[in-house]
Design an enzyme around this catalytic site. Structure first.
Site, PDB file in Angstrom:
ATOM      1  N   LYS A   1       0.808  -1.226   0.000  1.00 36.03           N
ATOM      2  CA  LYS A   1       0.000   0.000   0.000  1.00 36.03           C
ATOM      3  C   LYS A   1       0.841   1.276   0.000  1.00 36.03           C
ATOM      4  CE  LYS A   1      -4.291  -1.729   2.071  1.00 36.03           C
ATOM      5  NZ  LYS A   1      -5.268  -1.573   3.168  1.00 36.03           N
TER       6      LYS A   1
ATOM      7  N   ASP B   1      -9.907   3.182   1.902  1.00 38.46           N
ATOM      8  CA  ASP B   1     -10.051   2.707   3.289  1.00 38.46           C
ATOM      9  C   ASP B   1     -10.581   3.834   4.180  1.00 38.46           C
ATOM     10  OD1 ASP B   1      -9.234   0.092   2.917  1.00 38.46           O
ATOM     11  OD2 ASP B   1      -7.128   0.499   3.392  1.00 38.46           O
TER      12      ASP B   1
END
Ligand code: NAP
Length: 289
Positions: free
Chosen positions: A75, A111
């Protein structure tokens, strides 16, 4: 925002890049959603080791892929491989979604929206309250940034077993903390902070795939009027959530976040509304397998 929605090709490809990826239920969620809308897009999980990430990201663009999700451990490493960054990626330093644009990949972090979605009904009650976040990794970055941006908490306390990690996180995000006190503590010094918190978030992997493990064994601190939110979605009832519920707290599991971050990515890729019920049913079915 520039995305692929305006010229969505039938028969496109979307990919999950991570290592490992075999356990992921994202393919079940997205393939059900693409099928429900008749978009002809296929979503595949692709295991990519760290050294292979730059070429995987480049190849995907050359193949004409519509977009990608990015998961552990890539990520952060994926961010410099993209052409433009969303505000969430700039703030958190991490991306979980790549969106095709005319000139290259745009990095997004859905997210943040995913974490906030299940809290929406409780947001007014959280204003000026205190939030405790367990863990200081990638997910904690999305949690702290989302909380600072939309929940206006009075205090955010980050619990980490490595203070250097939580201090680094708070340094990166302190520019977004207007009026919020930010602090970091060790787990052993946090009993009162957890007891007084309006919201406790587990952003560690403790309890994942293990119904008896918990990142906070002292359940006597949980009480009515408090929200305990575990980002883990497998099992759906972690020990943390079971014990918090037994003490009268409101509980939120990780599945609503997983679905909401998928919905936000899907929307960015296609410009179409996410078929929430179909995707949720597919996720529940995949988790039961
Ligand atoms: P990560 O970057 O590896 O961070 C994990 C954090 O937990 C680190 O601060 C780590 O500290 C800490 N930790 C690990 N084991 C611990 C232990 N035994 N005791 C105390 N702290 C511990 O992982 P992540 O990407 O943030 O993910 C964290 C969790 O969130 C995972 O369970 C993941 O599945 C979940 N998640 C869920 C969603 C969703 O959509 N529901 C989305 C994202 C993440 P060290 O660095 O010292 O190990």
């Amino acid at each position: 925002m520039t995305n692929a929605a305006s010229a969505l090709p039938r028969g496109g490809l979307a990919v999950l890049l991570g290592d490992p990826v075999a356990h992921s239920i994202s393919p079940a969620i997205h393939n059900a959603a693409f099928r429900a809308l008749g978009l002809g897009v296929t979503y595949r999980a692709r295991r990519v080791e760290a050294g292979g990430l730059p070429s995987a990201v480049q190849d995907l663009y050359a193949q004409g892929a519509l977009g990608a999700n990015v998961t552990v451990p890539h990520k952060e490493a994926v961010v410099p491989l993209t052409e433009s960054l969303s505000e969430e990626v700039r703030a958190t330093g991490a991306a979980n979604t790549l969106v095709r644009t005319m000139s290259g990949w745009r990095a997004e972090n859905t997210d943040v929206a995913g974490f906030l979605a299940p809290l929406r009904p409780y947001a007014p009650g959280l204003r000026r309250g205190s939030i405790v976040v367990l863990g200081a990794g990638g997910a904690a970055r999305a949690v702290v940034y989302g909380a600072l941006r939309e929940l206006q908490p009075g205090r955010v306390t980050l619990l980490a077993r490595r203070p250097s990690q939580s201090e680094h996180l708070l340094r990166d995000l302190k520019g977004h903390a207007s009026g919020t006190v930010l602090e970091t503590r060790r787990f052993a010094d946090a009993r009162e902070a957890v007891r007084e918190a309006a919201l406790v978030v587990n952003a560690t992997p403790v309890g994942m795939g293990n119904a008896e493990a918990t990142p906070w064994p002292d359940s006597s601190v949980f009480h009515r009027g408090q929200i305990v939110y575990d980002l883990i979605y497998r099992p759906s009832w972690t020990r943390l959530l079971r014990e918090a519920r037994d003490q009268g707290a409101t509980t939120i599991g990780g599945l609503p976040m997983l679905i909401a971050q998928a919905a936000a990515a899907f929307q960015l890729w296609t410009g179409r509304e996410f078929p929430h019920d179909v995707a949720e049913a597919a996720a529940i079915q995949a988790l039961a397998r």
